[in-house]
Design a protein around this motif. Sequence first.
Motif, PDB file in Angstrom:
ATOM      1  N   TYR A  40       0.824  -1.207   0.000  1.00 52.50           N
ATOM      2  CA  TYR A  40       0.000   0.000   0.000  1.00 52.50           C
ATOM      3  C   TYR A  40       0.861   1.261   0.000  1.00 52.50           C
ATOM      4  O   TYR A  40       0.499   2.245  -0.650  1.00 52.50           O
ATOM      5  CB  TYR A  40      -0.967  -0.003   1.182  1.00 52.50           C
ATOM      6  CG  TYR A  40      -1.843  -1.238   1.224  1.00 52.50           C
ATOM      7  CD1 TYR A  40      -2.346  -1.810   0.058  1.00 52.50           C
ATOM      8  CD2 TYR A  40      -2.146  -1.849   2.426  1.00 52.50           C
ATOM      9  CE1 TYR A  40      -3.133  -2.946   0.094  1.00 52.50           C
ATOM     10  CE2 TYR A  40      -2.942  -2.980   2.475  1.00 52.50           C
ATOM     11  CZ  TYR A  40      -3.430  -3.536   1.299  1.00 52.50           C
ATOM     12  OH  TYR A  40      -4.208  -4.660   1.338  1.00 52.50           O
ATOM     13  N   ALA A  41       1.987   1.231   0.689  1.00 49.69           N
ATOM     14  CA  ALA A  41       2.907   2.380   0.659  1.00 49.69           C
ATOM     15  C   ALA A  41       3.372   2.624  -0.774  1.00 49.69           C
ATOM     16  O   ALA A  41       3.459   3.772  -1.220  1.00 49.69           O
ATOM     17  CB  ALA A  41       4.094   2.144   1.590  1.00 49.69           C
ATOM     18  N   GLY A  42       3.635   1.544  -1.503  1.00 51.71           N
ATOM     19  CA  GLY A  42       4.024   1.666  -2.905  1.00 51.71           C
ATOM     20  C   GLY A  42       2.913   2.258  -3.748  1.00 51.71           C
ATOM     21  O   GLY A  42       3.152   3.101  -4.621  1.00 51.71           O
ATOM     22  N   ARG A  43       1.685   1.840  -3.498  1.00 51.02           N
ATOM     23  CA  ARG A  43       0.548   2.401  -4.240  1.00 51.02           C
ATOM     24  C   ARG A  43       0.438   3.907  -4.005  1.00 51.02           C
ATOM     25  O   ARG A  43       0.242   4.682  -4.947  1.00 51.02           O
ATOM     26  CB  ARG A  43      -0.761   1.745  -3.811  1.00 51.02           C
ATOM     27  CG  ARG A  43      -0.973   0.349  -4.332  1.00 51.02           C
ATOM     28  CD  ARG A  43      -2.354  -0.112  -3.920  1.00 51.02           C
ATOM     29  NE  ARG A  43      -2.583  -1.514  -4.160  1.00 51.02           N
ATOM     30  CZ  ARG A  43      -3.680  -2.154  -3.765  1.00 51.02           C
ATOM     31  NH1 ARG A  43      -4.628  -1.496  -3.101  1.00 51.02           N
ATOM     32  NH2 ARG A  43      -3.832  -3.431  -4.006  1.00 51.02           N
ATOM     33  N   PHE A  44       0.559   4.326  -2.724  1.00 51.52           N
ATOM     34  CA  PHE A  44       0.481   5.755  -2.422  1.00 51.52           C
ATOM     35  C   PHE A  44       1.622   6.506  -3.098  1.00 51.52           C
ATOM     36  O   PHE A  44       1.437   7.606  -3.612  1.00 51.52           O
ATOM     37  CB  PHE A  44       0.502   6.000  -0.912  1.00 51.52           C
ATOM     38  CG  PHE A  44      -0.774   5.611  -0.213  1.00 51.52           C
ATOM     39  CD1 PHE A  44      -2.019   5.981  -0.706  1.00 51.52           C
ATOM     40  CD2 PHE A  44      -0.738   4.884   0.962  1.00 51.52           C
ATOM     41  CE1 PHE A  44      -3.197   5.627  -0.060  1.00 51.52           C
ATOM     42  CE2 PHE A  44      -1.907   4.524   1.627  1.00 51.52           C
ATOM     43  CZ  PHE A  44      -3.130   4.899   1.120  1.00 51.52           C
ATOM     44  N   ALA A  93       3.729   9.801   5.921  1.00 53.46           N
ATOM     45  CA  ALA A  93       3.459   9.340   7.287  1.00 53.46           C
ATOM     46  C   ALA A  93       2.987   7.883   7.286  1.00 53.46           C
ATOM     47  O   ALA A  93       3.337   7.105   8.177  1.00 53.46           O
ATOM     48  CB  ALA A  93       2.434  10.240   7.962  1.00 53.46           C
ATOM     49  N   PHE A  94       2.204   7.494   6.271  1.00 57.46           N
ATOM     50  CA  PHE A  94       1.793   6.095   6.140  1.00 57.46           C
ATOM     51  C   PHE A  94       3.027   5.227   5.893  1.00 57.46           C
ATOM     52  O   PHE A  94       3.204   4.181   6.528  1.00 57.46           O
ATOM     53  CB  PHE A  94       0.785   5.913   5.000  1.00 57.46           C
ATOM     54  CG  PHE A  94       0.324   4.488   4.836  1.00 57.46           C
ATOM     55  CD1 PHE A  94      -0.825   4.051   5.469  1.00 57.46           C
ATOM     56  CD2 PHE A  94       1.042   3.583   4.068  1.00 57.46           C
ATOM     57  CE1 PHE A  94      -1.248   2.726   5.342  1.00 57.46           C
ATOM     58  CE2 PHE A  94       0.628   2.272   3.932  1.00 57.46           C
ATOM     59  CZ  PHE A  94      -0.520   1.840   4.570  1.00 57.46           C
ATOM     60  N   THR A  95       3.883   5.668   4.975  1.00 60.35           N
ATOM     61  CA  THR A  95       5.086   4.914   4.648  1.00 60.35           C
ATOM     62  C   THR A  95       5.978   4.748   5.871  1.00 60.35           C
ATOM     63  O   THR A  95       6.547   3.674   6.093  1.00 60.35           O
ATOM     64  CB  THR A  95       5.849   5.617   3.505  1.00 60.35           C
ATOM     65  OG1 THR A  95       4.972   5.719   2.376  1.00 60.35           O
ATOM     66  CG2 THR A  95       7.102   4.855   3.116  1.00 60.35           C
ATOM     67  N   ASP A  96       6.098   5.802   6.672  1.00 62.46           N
ATOM     68  CA  ASP A  96       6.894   5.734   7.891  1.00 62.46           C
ATOM     69  C   ASP A  96       6.380   4.625   8.805  1.00 62.46           C
ATOM     70  O   ASP A  96       7.142   3.771   9.269  1.00 62.46           O
ATOM     71  CB  ASP A  96       6.854   7.092   8.601  1.00 62.46           C
ATOM     72  CG  ASP A  96       7.550   7.075   9.955  1.00 62.46           C
ATOM     73  OD1 ASP A  96       8.526   6.309  10.149  1.00 62.46           O
ATOM     74  OD2 ASP A  96       7.122   7.844  10.832  1.00 62.46           O
ATOM     75  N   GLN A  97       5.087   4.599   9.065  1.00 59.67           N
ATOM     76  CA  GLN A  97       4.529   3.602   9.972  1.00 59.67           C
ATOM     77  C   GLN A  97       4.537   2.198   9.361  1.00 59.67           C
ATOM     78  O   GLN A  97       4.728   1.204  10.071  1.00 59.67           O
ATOM     79  CB  GLN A  97       3.123   4.008  10.415  1.00 59.67           C
ATOM     80  CG  GLN A  97       3.099   5.273  11.245  1.00 59.67           C
ATOM     81  CD  GLN A  97       3.998   5.210  12.473  1.00 59.67           C
ATOM     82  OE1 GLN A  97       4.145   4.155  13.103  1.00 59.67           O
ATOM     83  NE2 GLN A  97       4.601   6.329  12.832  1.00 59.67           N
ATOM     84  N   ALA A  98       4.353   2.105   8.055  1.00 59.71           N
ATOM     85  CA  ALA A  98       4.455   0.801   7.388  1.00 59.71           C
ATOM     86  C   ALA A  98       5.872   0.254   7.546  1.00 59.71           C
ATOM     87  O   ALA A  98       6.068  -0.950   7.781  1.00 59.71           O
ATOM     88  CB  ALA A  98       4.080   0.923   5.910  1.00 59.71           C
ATOM     89  N   GLY A  99       6.858   1.128   7.435  1.00 57.03           N
ATOM     90  CA  GLY A  99       8.253   0.722   7.641  1.00 57.03           C
ATOM     91  C   GLY A  99       8.507   0.280   9.066  1.00 57.03           C
ATOM     92  O   GLY A  99       9.248  -0.675   9.322  1.00 57.03           O
ATOM     93  N   ASN A 122       0.857  -0.115  14.183  1.00 56.83           N
ATOM     94  CA  ASN A 122      -0.489  -0.439  13.715  1.00 56.83           C
ATOM     95  C   ASN A 122      -1.493   0.599  14.192  1.00 56.83           C
ATOM     96  O   ASN A 122      -2.363   1.028  13.426  1.00 56.83           O
ATOM     97  CB  ASN A 122      -0.895  -1.846  14.164  1.00 56.83           C
ATOM     98  CG  ASN A 122      -2.065  -2.372  13.366  1.00 56.83           C
ATOM     99  OD1 ASN A 122      -2.030  -2.395  12.137  1.00 56.83           O
ATOM    100  ND2 ASN A 122      -3.100  -2.787  14.053  1.00 56.83           N
ATOM    101  N   ALA A 123      -1.389   1.023  15.445  1.00 55.66           N
ATOM    102  CA  ALA A 123      -2.294   2.060  15.956  1.00 55.66           C
ATOM    103  C   ALA A 123      -2.117   3.352  15.168  1.00 55.66           C
ATOM    104  O   ALA A 123      -3.105   4.021  14.831  1.00 55.66           O
ATOM    105  CB  ALA A 123      -2.039   2.299  17.446  1.00 55.66           C
ATOM    106  N   ALA A 124      -0.873   3.694  14.849  1.00 59.35           N
ATOM    107  CA  ALA A 124      -0.614   4.905  14.066  1.00 59.35           C
ATOM    108  C   ALA A 124      -1.166   4.767  12.651  1.00 59.35           C
ATOM    109  O   ALA A 124      -1.700   5.734  12.088  1.00 59.35           O
ATOM    110  CB  ALA A 124       0.885   5.203  14.035  1.00 59.35           C
ATOM    111  N   LEU A 125      -1.054   3.581  12.067  1.00 55.17           N
ATOM    112  CA  LEU A 125      -1.616   3.352  10.729  1.00 55.17           C
ATOM    113  C   LEU A 125      -3.127   3.506  10.740  1.00 55.17           C
ATOM    114  O   LEU A 125      -3.697   4.142   9.854  1.00 55.17           O
ATOM    115  CB  LEU A 125      -1.218   1.967  10.211  1.00 55.17           C
ATOM    116  CG  LEU A 125       0.231   1.821   9.754  1.00 55.17           C
ATOM    117  CD1 LEU A 125       0.614   0.358   9.626  1.00 55.17           C
ATOM    118  CD2 LEU A 125       0.461   2.563   8.447  1.00 55.17           C
TER     119      LEU A 125
END
Length: 161
Positions: A40-44, A93-99, A122-125
Amino acid sequence: MPMRARQQAQHEHDLKNHFDILSLSRLDRLKHYGLHFAKYAGRFARGEAEAKSRSETLTDAFLVALSAANALNQQLPDVGSGTADREAFLDLAFTDQAGRFADACEKIDHLEEFRTIALNANAALVEWIVRRAEVDGLDLDALVKERRRQLSRRPVYAPEG
């Protein structure tokens, strides 16, 4: 809808439609969800060049985050209806939390502490997804309902109709 009800609905959905994933060990499920977050990070990151819409990606990411919370035995807090600042919910920010979630998954293989990292990420995502949907004017619960309906028809053993 309260987050607890969302998690319960996701558990029921997963039992009926994703038993292949629920059959994996809990640790393998977490790694599976970590790979989803990376996808999903890649999609964004691809933005307009991505074939899947932002709303589809947000919806799928939310479903995976709910499943990840259930695998972690994590009670997610209710989020939303705050003043959502578009700048605070950039894709990075999504990518950061996914990482960070991926970091937790990688630590599993080294027998290092991973759960706290996974819980926080996960909570941050979840917070990012819910707030981003608000910023974008999306009805996340309606999108989730439709996506679950689509997913329930995918297995070959699904009832016709």
